[in-house]
Write a protein that holds these residues in place. Structure first.
Motif, short mmCIF file in Angstrom:
data_model
loop_
_atom_site.label_atom_id
_atom_site.label_comp_id
_atom_site.label_asym_id
_atom_site.label_seq_id
_atom_site.Cartn_x
_atom_site.Cartn_y
_atom_site.Cartn_z
N ALA A 96 0.83 -1.19 0.00
CA ALA A 96 0.00 0.00 0.00
C ALA A 96 0.87 1.25 0.00
N GLY A 97 0.33 2.34 -0.58
CA GLY A 97 1.03 3.61 -0.61
C GLY A 97 0.26 4.65 0.17
N GLY A 98 0.95 5.38 1.05
CA GLY A 98 0.27 6.34 1.90
C GLY A 98 1.08 7.59 2.14
N GLN A 99 0.57 8.42 3.08
CA GLN A 99 1.19 9.70 3.39
C GLN A 99 1.28 9.89 4.88
N GLY A 100 2.42 10.39 5.32
CA GLY A 100 2.52 10.91 6.66
C GLY A 100 2.91 9.91 7.75
N VAL A 101 3.08 10.49 8.93
CA VAL A 101 3.57 9.71 10.08
C VAL A 101 2.57 8.63 10.48
N ARG A 102 1.27 8.94 10.42
CA ARG A 102 0.29 7.93 10.82
C ARG A 102 0.35 6.72 9.91
N ALA A 103 0.59 6.96 8.64
CA ALA A 103 0.75 5.83 7.71
C ALA A 103 1.98 5.02 8.09
N LEU A 104 3.07 5.72 8.40
CA LEU A 104 4.31 5.05 8.76
C LEU A 104 4.11 4.14 9.97
N TYR A 105 3.25 4.55 10.89
CA TYR A 105 3.03 3.76 12.11
C TYR A 105 1.78 2.89 12.03
N GLY A 106 1.29 2.67 10.80
CA GLY A 106 0.33 1.60 10.61
C GLY A 106 -1.12 1.95 10.45
N SER A 107 -1.45 3.24 10.34
CA SER A 107 -2.85 3.61 10.17
C SER A 107 -3.29 3.33 8.75
N SER A 108 -4.14 2.33 8.56
CA SER A 108 -4.57 1.98 7.20
C SER A 108 -5.38 3.09 6.56
N ARG A 109 -6.01 3.93 7.37
CA ARG A 109 -6.81 5.04 6.82
C ARG A 109 -5.95 6.05 6.08
N ASP A 110 -4.66 6.06 6.34
CA ASP A 110 -3.76 7.02 5.71
C ASP A 110 -3.08 6.45 4.48
N TYR A 111 -3.60 5.33 3.99
CA TYR A 111 -3.11 4.75 2.75
C TYR A 111 -4.16 4.93 1.66
N ASP A 112 -3.73 5.43 0.53
CA ASP A 112 -4.63 5.74 -0.57
C ASP A 112 -4.62 4.69 -1.67
N TYR A 113 -3.52 3.95 -1.78
CA TYR A 113 -3.36 3.03 -2.89
C TYR A 113 -3.05 1.63 -2.36
N TRP A 114 -3.69 0.65 -2.97
CA TRP A 114 -3.55 -0.73 -2.52
C TRP A 114 -3.35 -1.66 -3.71
N GLY A 115 -2.53 -2.67 -3.51
CA GLY A 115 -2.39 -3.72 -4.52
C GLY A 115 -3.47 -4.77 -4.35
N GLN A 116 -3.43 -5.80 -5.20
CA GLN A 116 -4.43 -6.86 -5.18
C GLN A 116 -4.09 -7.95 -4.18
N GLY A 117 -2.85 -8.00 -3.74
CA GLY A 117 -2.46 -8.97 -2.73
C GLY A 117 -1.80 -10.20 -3.30
N THR A 118 -1.00 -10.83 -2.47
CA THR A 118 -0.35 -12.10 -2.82
C THR A 118 -0.47 -13.04 -1.62
N GLN A 119 -0.81 -14.29 -1.90
CA GLN A 119 -1.06 -15.26 -0.83
C GLN A 119 0.25 -15.83 -0.31
N VAL A 120 0.38 -15.82 1.01
CA VAL A 120 1.50 -16.49 1.68
C VAL A 120 0.91 -17.54 2.60
N THR A 121 1.33 -18.78 2.41
CA THR A 121 0.84 -19.88 3.24
C THR A 121 2.01 -20.57 3.91
N VAL A 122 1.95 -20.67 5.23
CA VAL A 122 3.02 -21.31 6.00
C VAL A 122 2.46 -22.59 6.60
N SER A 123 3.04 -23.70 6.21
CA SER A 123 2.57 -24.99 6.72
C SER A 123 3.34 -25.40 7.97
N SER A 124 2.65 -26.10 8.85
CA SER A 124 3.29 -26.52 10.11
C SER A 124 3.98 -27.85 9.97
#
Length: 124
Positions: A96-124
């Motif tokens: 995701a692409g965002g702006q500002g300190v709140r984005a840097l510390y994890g506020s998803s509301r401060d992100y404007d652009y998002w990718g479609q995602g990639t699946q990560v699966t960890v088996s035990s």
């Protein structure tokens, strides 16, 4: 800004994986790039973020010491190196692409652009 993730897959617990995010378009409109993840039945959560201008990454407590976020100097790619993977790291990982300190510390509301995602699966 267009974001395309790649590099997800299946890995055994304790293993490593690196996911990448290709960035194109108006890259100057985002000064912070982050990674989020969403597991089945759970809310999306912050994983890590970094400024394009440099500096240390910021991490969620659950991944600190195991994951490393990095970016290239040309503002084209963002990486998330994941080591010592655990089954609970299984999720769809989003760039995701965002702006500002709140984005840097994890506020998803401060992100404007998002990718479609990639699946990560960890088996035990």
């Amino acid at each position: 800004v267009q974001l395309v993730e790649s590099g997800g897959g299946l890995v055994q617990a304790g293993g490593s994986l690196r996911v990448s995010c290709a960035v194109s378009g108006r890259t100057f409109s985002s000064d912070v790039m982050g990674w989020f993840r969403q597991a089945p039945g759970k809310e999306r959560e912050f994983v890590a973020a970094i400024r394009w201008s440099g500096g240390s990454g910021v991490y969620a407590g659950s991944v600190k010491g195991r994951f490393t976020i990095s970016r290239d100097g040309t503002k084209i790619k963002i990486y998330l190196q994941m080591n010592s993977l655990k089954p609970e790291d299984t999720a769809v990982y989003y760039c995701a692409g965002g702006q500002g300190v709140r984005a840097l510390y994890g506020s998803s509301r401060d992100y404007d652009y998002w990718g479609q995602g990639t699946q990560v699966t960890v088996s035990s």
